[in-house]
Motif scaffolding. Structure first.
Motif, PDB file in Angstrom:
ATOM      1  N   GLU A  95      -0.479   0.664  -1.281  1.00  0.00           N
ATOM      2  CA  GLU A  95      -1.233   0.094  -2.401  1.00  0.00           C
ATOM      3  C   GLU A  95      -0.863  -1.352  -2.685  1.00  0.00           C
ATOM      4  OE1 GLU A  95      -3.798   1.487  -3.732  1.00  0.00           O
ATOM      5  OE2 GLU A  95      -3.484   3.210  -2.404  1.00  0.00           O
ATOM      6  N   LYS A  96      -0.010  -1.934  -1.846  1.00  0.00           N
ATOM      7  CA  LYS A  96       0.377  -3.330  -2.049  1.00  0.00           C
ATOM      8  C   LYS A  96      -0.803  -4.254  -1.747  1.00  0.00           C
ATOM      9  CE  LYS A  96       5.357  -3.002  -1.131  1.00  0.00           C
ATOM     10  NZ  LYS A  96       6.452  -3.404  -0.205  1.00  0.00           N
ATOM     11  N   THR A  97      -1.048  -5.180  -2.646  1.00  0.00           N
ATOM     12  CA  THR A  97      -2.156  -6.124  -2.456  1.00  0.00           C
ATOM     13  C   THR A  97      -1.982  -6.925  -1.180  1.00  0.00           C
ATOM     14  OG1 THR A  97      -2.604  -6.317  -4.826  1.00  0.00           O
ATOM     15  CG2 THR A  97      -3.287  -8.163  -3.441  1.00  0.00           C
ATOM     16  N   SER A  98      -0.755  -7.346  -0.886  1.00  0.00           N
ATOM     17  CA  SER A  98      -0.523  -8.161   0.308  1.00  0.00           C
ATOM     18  C   SER A  98      -0.860  -7.391   1.579  1.00  0.00           C
ATOM     19  CB  SER A  98       0.929  -8.638   0.351  1.00  0.00           C
ATOM     20  OG  SER A  98       1.825  -7.532   0.348  1.00  0.00           O
ATOM     21  N   ILE A  99      -0.453  -6.114   1.656  1.00  0.00           N
ATOM     22  CA  ILE A  99      -0.719  -5.320   2.857  1.00  0.00           C
ATOM     23  C   ILE A  99      -2.193  -4.969   2.970  1.00  0.00           C
ATOM     24  CG2 ILE A  99      -0.309  -3.059   3.934  1.00  0.00           C
ATOM     25  CD1 ILE A  99       2.571  -3.226   2.989  1.00  0.00           C
ATOM     26  N   LEU A 100      -2.816  -4.564   1.871  1.00  0.00           N
ATOM     27  CA  LEU A 100      -4.244  -4.236   1.912  1.00  0.00           C
ATOM     28  C   LEU A 100      -5.082  -5.474   2.234  1.00  0.00           C
ATOM     29  CD1 LEU A 100      -4.550  -1.799  -1.127  1.00  0.00           C
ATOM     30  CD2 LEU A 100      -4.656  -1.221   1.304  1.00  0.00           C
ATOM     31  N   GLY A 101      -4.682  -6.626   1.711  1.00  0.00           N
ATOM     32  CA  GLY A 101      -5.404  -7.853   2.026  1.00  0.00           C
ATOM     33  C   GLY A 101      -5.282  -8.218   3.493  1.00  0.00           C
TER      34      GLY A 101
END
Length: 229
Positions: free
Chosen positions: A113-119
């Motif tokens: 759910e990390k924004t950096s990983i999903l982005g």
């Protein structure tokens, strides 16, 4: 078909694109932590690099044809459409999290759910689609999943949010907004900054960007969005 293969098939269905080369989508969903360093596994970083450029091109072309604004206004709208948080929202919309491959430790730390990983994963998927089906396939994906983001960004004023925040702060006697970097991560060639902006009497907000300038802009935008009535 194994369990991960079924997850990929479900993701392809949600995306509306079926890969001819399954190794591409497999790599696009593999985080660098996968395997816990025990063996060398191709991860999504190279595809993310490519996807970032494909996303920039598609967005720049769309904006060029959609508006007659000057370069500065175009750049601000482009930055809003390619930022990590926007890409993460697209990943959430198509359910990328469930199909990601990552280490158990990263998973336990909330990596899915990390924004950096999903982005990053969103950009890598776009890069994979480009390699598998060409720019037209990438554009179909972009047009479908960025439509809502584009509508939102095009309705917003093109004035730089830092300028807007400065003006509003001056009106309420809050003084000059105070920006400070609270986190920097990623390698030197691909850093990610988190900046917090504070306005006296109003509050604070955070923004994430690939440069300090971008992170400051997004922090200002977030504070403007939550400005008390």
């Amino acid at each position: 078909m194994n369990g991960h293969g079924l997850k990929i098939a479900a993701l392809e269905s949600r995306m509306g694109y079926v890969f001819k080369d399954k190794s591409l989508i497999g790599r696009a969903l593999t985080h660098s932590s996968y395997g816990d360093g025990q063996r060398k596994i191709a991860n999504y970083e190279r595809l993310e690099f490519l996807g970032d450029r494909v996303l920039g091109l598609l967005t720049a072309e769309m904006l060029f044809h959609a508006t007659q604004e000057d370069e500065g206004a175009l750049a601000r709208r482009l930055n809003a459409l390619v930022r990590k948080e926007t890409c993460a929202r697209v990943s959430r919309a198509i359910g990328v999290s469930d199909a990601l491959l990552m280490s158990q430790s990263e998973d336990k730390q909330g990596g899915r759910e990390k924004t950096s990983i999903l982005g990053d994963a969103c950009e890598s998927i776009l890069g994979a689609i480009y390699l598998d089906g060409g720019i037209e396939a990438a554009k179909v994906f972009y047009d479908k999943f960025w439509a809502q983001e584009i509508e939102f960004v095009m309705k917003k004023a093109a004035k730089d949010p830092k300028t807007q925040l400065q003006e509003k702060s001056s009106i309420v006697g809050g003084g000059a907004p105070d920006y400070r970097v609270i986190e920097q991560s990623g390698p030197d060639h691909r850093p990610l900054f988190v900046v917090e902006v504070d306005v006296a009497k109003i509050g604070s907000a955070r923004g994430t960007g690939k440069s300090k300038k971008d992170a400051e802009r997004y922090a200002a935008q977030h504070l403007l969005e939550n400005w008390p009535l």
